[in-house]
Design a protein around this motif. Structure first.
Motif, PDB file in Angstrom:
ATOM      1  N   ILE A 115      81.649  39.327  24.622  1.00 25.76           N
ATOM      2  CA  ILE A 115      81.571  39.445  25.913  1.00 25.76           C
ATOM      3  C   ILE A 115      80.223  39.109  26.822  1.00 25.76           C
ATOM      4  N   ARG A 152      87.652  37.335  27.273  1.00 23.18           N
ATOM      5  CA  ARG A 152      88.305  38.664  26.847  1.00 23.18           C
ATOM      6  C   ARG A 152      89.735  38.540  26.634  1.00 23.18           C
ATOM      7  N   LEU A 181      85.985  46.588  27.794  1.00 20.99           N
ATOM      8  CA  LEU A 181      85.221  45.225  27.965  1.00 20.99           C
ATOM      9  C   LEU A 181      84.810  44.666  29.428  1.00 20.99           C
TER      10      LEU A 181
END
Length: 297
Positions: A192, A205, A243
Motif C-alpha cells: 500500500i 488495494r 488499508l
C-alpha cells in the motif's frame, strides 16, 4: 611473454606487495569482469566434474564448505551453493543464461537470470534472491515481491498489482481454516505504501482484497455456514478500512516530509488517490495509461 606468464608475473608482484598467498591472489585476480554470461548447464557441469579446491579461509576450516574453482564465476564456489541456485532456477531449466553482475572472491557473487538477481554466498552453501534493482544488496520482504521495500514503488501499477495478487493468494492459503483471519500483514502495508508513491492505491488495494477474500457476492455460496459468511464479510470490510488508514498515514508522512508541493510550493492538504502525494492538484502529472488500467490481469 605469453598471456599465462604475464598473469603469473602480475600475481607474483601483487604477492610481494601485499604478502598474501600466491594461490589466493591468483584466484582473486582471475575473477571475471561483470557481464560475463554462461548457461546454467555449464555451471552445473563444473560443479559435477571439478575436484575439491583448497582455500585459505579467514575462519576455522571445519566450518568451511566444500568448494571448487569455477572458471565461470571466477572464484571458489561451494558445490551446495550451485545446487541451491539450480533449484531456484528449476522452472527456467539448464539452458538459462546467467550473467555475472559482481564477484567478491571468497565472499559472494551476484548473478542475474531473467531479471532475477541472486547472491551466491561463497562461505557456505547458500543462495539469497535479491531485489531486482541493479546493484541493490537488499532482499525482498516477501516471496511474492520482486523488489525490496526501498524499490517497490519503482515497479509501477502492473507489477504492484501482480505482487498484491500473489501475496494475497498465499495469505489466503495460509488461513484456509480461518478465512476471517486473513487480514493484516506487514507485507500488505508495504504494498500500500508503495502504491501511494506510484499513484495506484485503488488497484493495489482492490487486488489485495480480492486475492485475500474473494468475491463477496459469492460468500453465501462459498460458506454454507451463514455465521462464517458474515464473519468473512466483516473481516473484508475491516481490512478495507485498515488499508485505507495505512494509506492515509503514509500520505501524512509524505506531506510532513515534503512540507509543500514540490512544484509550486503550495501547502499540501487533502489526499487524492489519483495524484502524486508530493504534488497539489494543479501541478499533478497526468496519470499514465498504466495507472488508468483498472484490472491489470
Amino acid at each position: 611473454m605469453t598471456k599465462d606468464k604475464k598473469r603469473k608475473t602480475a600475481v607474483r608482484e601483487a604477492q610481494n606487495a601485499t604478502g598474501s598467498r600466491y594461490t589466493r591472489l591468483a584466484r582473486e585476480m582471475a575473477a571475471p569482469r561483470a557481464g560475463q554470461a554462461f548457461r546454467l548447464a555449464d555451471l552445473l557441469a563444473e560443479c559435477a566434474t571439478l575436484p575439491h579446491a583448497s582455500v585459505e579461509w579467514d575462519f576455522p576450516e571445519h566450518y568451511a564448505p566444500a568448494v571448487f574453482d569455477s572458471a565461470l564465476i571466477g572464484t571458489a564456489v561451494p558445490y551446495g551453493t550451485v545446487l541451491e541456485l539450480a533449484g531456484s532456477l528449476a522452472q527456467v531449466g539448464p539452458g538459462a543464461t546467467i550473467t555475472v553482475e559482481s564477484v567478491s572472491p571468497l565472499s559472494q557473487a551476484v548473478v542475474v537470470c531473467r531479471k532475477r538477481r541472486f547472491q551466491l554466498v561463497l562461505t557456505q552453501d547458500m543462495v539469497n534472491e535479491l531485489c531486482r534493482q541493479p546493484e541493490c544488496a537488499n532482499t525482498a520482504d516477501s516471496w511474492a515481491f520482486t523488489h525490496c521495500r526501498d524499490h517497490l514503488a519503482e515497479c509501477g501499477t502492473r507489477a504492484l498489482v501482480s505482487m498484491a495478487r500473489d501475496w494475497g493468494r498465499g495469505r489466503r492459503e495460509e488461513h484456509d481454516e480461518d478465512p476471517a483471519a486473513v487480514g493484516g500483514g506487514t507485507e500488505a502495508d508495504l504494498l500500500i505504501k508503495a502504491a501511494i508513491a506510484a499513484v495506484c492505491f485503488e488497484p493495489v488495494r482492490d487486488a489485495l482484497l480480492d486475492a485475500c477474500f474473494g468475491d463477496p457476492d459469492l460468500f453465501d455460496d462459498v460458506y454454507w455456514d451463514a455465521s462464517q459468511a458474515l464473519a468473512v464479510q466483516h473481516a473484508l470490510e475491516r481490512e478495507r478500512l485498515r488499508l485505507y488508514e495505512v494509506a492515509q498515514a503514509e500520505v501524512r508522512r509524505i506531506h510532513k516530509a515534503t512540507g509543500a508541493c514540490v512544484s509550486c510550493g503550495k501547502p499540501l492538504f487533502a489526499w487524492n488517490p489519483g495524484i502524486p502525494p508530493t504534488h497539489c492538484p494543479s501541478c499533478a502529472v497526468p496519470r499514465t495509461a498504466e495507472h488508468r488500467s483498472p484490472a491489470l490481469a
